[in-house]
Design a protein around this motif. Structure first.
Motif, PDB file in Angstrom:
ATOM      1  N   TYR A 531       0.825  -1.267   0.147  1.00  0.00           N
ATOM      2  CA  TYR A 531      -0.102  -0.110   0.281  1.00  0.00           C
ATOM      3  C   TYR A 531       0.932   1.357   0.048  1.00  0.00           C
ATOM      4  N   SER A 532       1.902   1.202   0.736  1.00  0.00           N
ATOM      5  CA  SER A 532       2.894   2.346   0.548  1.00  0.00           C
ATOM      6  C   SER A 532       4.407   1.971   0.786  1.00  0.00           C
ATOM      7  N   LEU A 533       5.086   2.682   0.146  1.00  0.00           N
ATOM      8  CA  LEU A 533       6.704   2.436   0.191  1.00  0.00           C
ATOM      9  C   LEU A 533       7.386   3.574   0.612  1.00  0.00           C
ATOM     10  N   GLU A 534       6.675   4.590   1.017  1.00  0.00           N
ATOM     11  CA  GLU A 534       7.310   5.988   1.444  1.00  0.00           C
ATOM     12  C   GLU A 534       8.131   5.648   2.540  1.00  0.00           C
ATOM     13  N   ALA A 535       9.327   6.299   2.831  1.00  0.00           N
ATOM     14  CA  ALA A 535      10.402   6.252   3.614  1.00  0.00           C
ATOM     15  C   ALA A 535       9.581   6.648   5.006  1.00  0.00           C
TER      16      ALA A 535
END
Length: 831
Positions: A531-535
C-alpha cells in the motif's frame, strides 16, 4: 529576387496550414459521422423493430416459435408504450417466413393480455410473475391454435406445447435481463458473467431469424455468429470466447439440426482466439481459421471446407474493419479486461474527487465562518465603544440635565466642552472611583450648576456600564476563540481533502520483486499487497501459512524486508488463521527511529486516595508522542475531575489532527466559557517526534521541566496563566532537541514547590536530578518523589505528580537478513 525567396519559403508553410486544416476538417467529419452512426444503431425503435422482425422469423426444429411471447412480455414490463411496436415487428417477421406463425403470435398476444389483466388484479409486481404468465399464455395459445385448425390435439402436441411453454418461460427470464442492455447508456459499470451469457442468448436467438439468408451462397448466420465469437474472444479472452461460442452454437443448432457441428466450431474457435489474443486481432483471426479447418473437415469433409473457410474469412474481414471505439465500448463492461479496470479506476477516481471536493467545500465553509467571526476588528470595536460612551452619557443627562435651566447653554452652545469634561469625569471615576484631577474638578464646578449631582449619577451608572463592557469584551474574545477553532478545523479538513486526492501508486512491480525475494529465501507466500513504500511510512500486508507460534514473521520476514527496503520493518499486526485455508494475515510497517519509556510517581495531599493531578501519555498519528500533566485547582475530587477532563478533551482534540496550539486554545475556551465558577487547571504538554526526537513544550501555568543528558541538567520553562482564567492568551511554544538516552522530567507544582525552605528551587532541583545515579525512568520518578517528601518534613502538603520520560534509539529485536542479489526497489519520498 526577395519576393521569389519569400514565395519559396511561404509555399511550404501554406501547404502545412492547408494540411492541418484538411486534417481537422476530416477529423470533425469522421467524429460527426461516428456520432450519427451511433445514434442510428442505438435508436431504441430501430433496434426493437430489427429484433422483433428476426425473432418473428426464428424457429426451433422448424415447428416451435418460443421467442415471440417472451419478447412481448419483456417489452410490456420494461417499456409498456413500445409493446404495439414489438407486436408489429414480430408479425412482420412471421409473415416474411411462415405466415401461419403470424396467426399464432396474434393469438398468443390475446391470451397473454387476458392472463396479464387477471394477474394485475392480484399483484402489482409484473416482473416477478411475467415468466409464469408467459408459460400459461404460450401453452394455451399453442393448444388453442391446434384445436381450431386441426381439431382436438394429440398427446404429442400437448408435449410439444409444454416444451414450447417451458422454453418461453426460460427465455422470458433471459430477455428481462438482456433487453435493458441494448441501451448502452443505462448499462452499469460492469456486467456479470451471467448477464453476458443472457445477452449472448438474446443475440443468438435473433440470429436464428437469419437462417436461410445467403449472400452469394454464403450463410449470413455463419458469418455473423463467427464475427460475434471473434469480438468476445478478443475482448474477454478464452473463457468468454468459448462460452459465447457454446451458447451461440447451441441456439443455432437447435434451430437447424444440420448445423450441429457449428457449436463445436464456434466453441473451439472462441477458445483458440482467446488464447491467441496477445497477437491482437490477427491472432484471434488465426484462431478462427484453425478452428474452422479442424472442425470443418470433421463436419462437412473436403466438399464444403472451402465455403466454410470463405465464411470465416469474411467474418475476420468484418472483425478487422470494426472500429477500435466499438471494441473499446464493449470491453468496458466485461470484467477482467484492461478497459474495464480503467473504467473502474476512473469511477473510483471520480468518487474520490467528488468526496474530496465536498470535504474542501466544508473546509472553505469553516474558513469563511472563521473569517466572519474574526472580521470584527479593533477599529469597529473602538467605534462601538464610542457609541457605548455616548449612550452612557445620554443616560446620565436624561436623569440630571433634562430639568436644568442651563440645559441649552451646556448642550447647545458649549456642547464640545460639556461632552469632553463629562467624559474625563467618567474616566477618572472608572480608574480611581473619584475625581483626582483638581483642575478638572474646579473647571467642572465652574461649568455646571449641579456638579455633585451629575458626579453621583455618573458613579451610579458606571457600575452597570462596566458590567456591560465586560460582557461585551467576553463576547469579543469568544468570537476570536471560535474563529481560531473553526480555522483549525478548516485546516484539518483541507489536509484530509488533499490526502484523499493523492493518487495511490500501483506497486505491482515492487510486489513481484518482494514476493520473489521472500520465496527465494524458502518461505511460502500466499499473496502480498503493498500500500505504501514511502520512507518511514511503509505499509505491506501479506498472507502466509500458519507458523504455529514459531514467530516466522518477526524473526525472518521482517528482517528480510528491512534489508530490502533499507529501513527497520516490524510486524504491526498478525492475525492467525485469518483465511479459510489456514493462512495468516500479517501487516508490516516502518518502525519508529526512537521509542519512549516512561515512569510515573503520584501522591495525593495528606496521603488521600484521590489526587487533583492527572497525567496522560498518548501516541498520536504521524509518529508523534504526547506526555501531559494537568493540575486542577485545589485538591480532592473536584480538582481531579477538572484536571482529568482537561486531559481527556485535549487528547481527543489532538487525535483529530488539529494543531497543538489551536487544541490548547480550544480546551481553554471550553473550560472558561462553560461555567461561571472560578475553576482553573494548569497544563504541561510535551510533544515528541519519534522520527527525529524533536521536542515541543506547551506550558500553561505549569511548573518548569528538566532535561537530563548524562551529567548535564537544563531547565525548560515558559510563562502562561493557567487554563480557564482568561478567554484569550498566546501559547508560548518552547522547542528543543533530544538525543537517545535523554531523560525528560515533568512535574506538577506539588513537586516543584514541595521544599519550602529552599531559596533557589531551580538550582536545588537540578542538583537533585543530577545526583540520581540511574537512568531508569520509574526509579528516577520514585527517588525524586521520595526526596521531595523527605525535604518537606515527611508530609505531603499538596498533590504531587512527576512523569519521567526516557527516549531510546529503536533497536530491532532481530537483525536484518542480507539478501543476495540486492533488489533495487524504486520508492517514493515521504510527503
Amino acid at each position: 529576387m526577395y519576393q521569389k525567396a519569400d514565395r519559396n519559403v511561404m509555399e511550404p508553410m501554406r501547404a502545412m496550414v492547408w494540411l492541418e486544416k484538411t486534417q481537422s476538417v476530416s477529423n470533425g467529419i469522421s467524429k460527426r459521422f461516428m456520432s450519427k452512426l451511433e445514434g442510428v444503431l442505438l435508436n431504441w425503435r430501430l433496434l426493437l423493430f430489427a429484433i422483433g422482425f428476426l425473432l418473428g422469423r426464428a424457429m426451433i426444429l422448424s415447428e416451435i416459435t418460443p421467442f415471440a411471447l417472451p419478447l412481448i412480455a419483456s417489452v410490456f414490463v420494461l417499456r409498456k408504450e413500445r409493446t404495439g411496436f414489438a407486436i408489429l415487428a414480430l408479425v412482420a417477421g412471421a409473415l416474411s417466413h411462415v405466415p401461419m406463425n403470424a396467426f399464432y403470435i396474434l393469438a398468443g398476444v390475446v391470451v397473454y393480455a387476458v392472463y396479464q389483466k387477471t394477474a394485475d388484479m392480484f399483484t402489482k409486481n409484473r416482473m416477478r410473475w411475467a415468466p409464469a404468465v408467459v408459460f400459461l399464455s404460450s401453452f394455451t395459445a399453442r393448444i388453442g391454435t391446434v384445436f381450431f385448425t386441426s381439431g382436438p390435439p394429440q398427446i404429442s402436441e400437448y408435449m410439444m406445447g409444454a416444451v414450447e411453454a417451458g422454453l418461453s418461460l426460460v427465455l422470458t427470464l433471459i430477455f428481462l435481463q438482456s433487453i435493458p442492455l441494448l441501451n448502452l447508456k443505462r448499462i452499469p459499470q460492469s456486467l456479470k458473467n451471467e448477464e453476458i451469457i443472457c445477452f449472448m442468448i438474446l443475440l443468438a436467438s435473433v440470429m436464428t431469424g437469419t437462417i436461410g439468408w445467403e449472400i452469394h451462397h454464403y450463410s449470413v448466420e455463419h458469418i455473423v455468429s463467427r464475427y460475434l465469437v471473434l469480438m468476445f474472444a478478443f475482448v474477454g479472452g478464452a473463457a468468454i470466447g468459448s462460452t459465447v461460442g457454446v451458447v451461440t452454437g447451441l441456439i443455432l443448432s437447435l434451430a437447424n439440426v444440420g448445423s450441429l457441428y457449428q457449436m463445436s466450431l464456434l466453441a473451439f474457435s472462441g477458445l483458440l482466439g482467446g488464447l491467441l489474443k496477445e497477437g491482437k486481432r490477427l491472432g484471434v483471426g488465426i484462431g478462427l481459421l484453425i478452428g474452422t479447418l479442424l472442425i470443418g473437415l470433421y463436419g462437412e469433409g473436403n466438399v464444403g471446407i472451402a465455403k466454410t473457410l470463405i465464411e470465416s474469412a469474411i467474418a475476420i474481414g468484418l472483425f478487422l474493419l470494426t472500429p477500435q471505439a466499438v471494441i473499446h465500448s464493449i470491453a468496458r463492461y466485461v470484467p477482467g479486461t484492461r478497459e474495464h479496470s480503467n473504467e473502474q479506476q476512473q469511477y473510483v477516481k471520480k468518487i474520490r474527487d467528488v468526496t474530496a471536493n465536498r470535504v474542501e467545500q466544508f473546509s472553505s465553509m469553516f474558513q469563511a465562518l472563521s473569517h466572519s467571526f474574526a472580521s470584527y476588528n479593533e477599529s469597529a470595536f473602538d467605534e462601538y465603544q464610542d457609541h457605548e460612551v455616548d449612550l452612557f452619557l445620554s443616560n446620565v443627562t436624561e436623569k440630571t440635565c433634562q430639568t436644568c435651566f442651563k440645559k441649552e447653554q451646556c448642550w447647545a452652545v458649549n456642547f464640545t466642552k460639556t461632552y469632553e469634561m463629562m467624559t474625563q469625569i467618567m474616566t477618572e471615576q472608572e480608574q480611581y472611583q473619584e475625581i483626582k484631577d483638581r483642575r478638572l474638578k474646579l473647571d467642572w464646578e465652574k461649568h455646571c450648576v449641579k456638579p455633585q449631582k451629575i458626579t453621583e449619577a455618573i458613579s451610579k451608572e458606571l457600575s452597570q456600564y462596566q458590567a456591560s463592557q465586560k460582557l461585551k469584551q467576553q463576547v469579543q474574545e469568544s468570537r476570536k476563540l471560535v474563529a481560531n477553532q473553526l480555522l483549525g478545523v478548516s485546516q484539518v479538513m483541507g489536509d484530509f481533502a488533499k490526502e484523499i486526492q493523492r493518487e495511490h501508486i500501483n506497486h505491482q512491480v515492487q510486489e513481484e520483486q518482494i514476493k520473489e525475494a521472500i520465496q527465494s529465501a524458502g518461505i511460502e507466500l500466499g499473496h502480498i499487497d503493498v500500500y505504501s513504500l514511502e520512507a518511514s511510512n511503509v505499509d505491506i500486508e501479506m498472507s502466509l501459512p500458519s507458523c504455529n507460534g514459531s514467530g516466522e514473521c518477526e524473526k525472518i520476514i521482517a528482517p528480510l524486508l528491512s534489508d530490502i527496503l533499507q529501513e527497520t520493518i516490524v510486524v504491526k499486526k498478525e492475525d492467525c488463521n485469518f483465511y479459510p485455508n489456514g493462512y495468516c494475515h500479517v501487516a508490516f510497517g516502518s518502525a519508529r527511529e526512537f521509542v519512549i519509556e516512561t515512569g510515573i510517581a503520584s501522591a495525593a495531599k495528606g496521603g488521600a486516595w484521590l489526587s487533583g493531578d492527572s497525567h496522560s501519555t498518548m501516541e498520536l498519528g504521524g509518529g508523534k508522542y504526547a506526555v501531559a500533566i494537568s493540575d486542577g485547582m485545589g485538591n480532592g475530587e473536584r480538582a481531579f475531575r477538572e484536571s482529568n477532563e482537561t486531559l481527556e478533551l485535549l487528547q481527543k482534540i489532538l487525535k483529530s489532527g488539529i494543531d497543538e496550539e489551536v487544541a490548547i486554545k480550544s480546551v481553554n475556551s471550553v473550560l472558561s466559557l462553560r461555567t461561571t465558577d472560578e475553576i482553573f487547571s494548569t497544563l504541561d504538554l510535551a510533544m515528541i517526534d519519534l522520527q527525529d526526537a524533536s521536542l515541543k513544550f506547551l506550558k500553561i501555568g505549569s511548573s518548569p521541566s528538566f532535561v537530563k543528558r548524562g551529567d548535564q541538567v537544563r531547565i525548560i520553562e515558559a510563562s502562561n496563566l493557567p487554563i480557564g482564567i482568561i478567554e484569550e492568551f498566546d501559547v508560548d511554544v518552547v522547542s528543543d532537541q533530544l538525543k537517545a538516552g535523554d531523560l525528560l522530567i515533568m512535574m506538577s507544582d506539588g513537586i516543584y514547590e514541595g521544599p519550602k525552605h529552599v531559596e533557589n528551587i531551580n538550582a536545588w532541583m537540578k542538583r537533585k536530578i543530577k545526583e540520581i545515579g540511574t537512568d531508569d525512568p520509574q526509579v528516577v520518578a520514585d527517588l525524586l518523589m521520595e526526596e521531595v517528601i523527605r525535604t518537606g518534613s515527611n508530609t505531603i502538603e499538596d498533590d504531587m505528580t512527576v512523569v519521567v520520560t526516557k527516549i531510546n534509539r529503536n533497536i530491532p529485536k532481530w537483525a536484518s537478513i542480507p539478501h543476495f542479489p540486492k533488489i533495487n526497489i524504486k520508492r517514493p519520498k515521504a510527503q
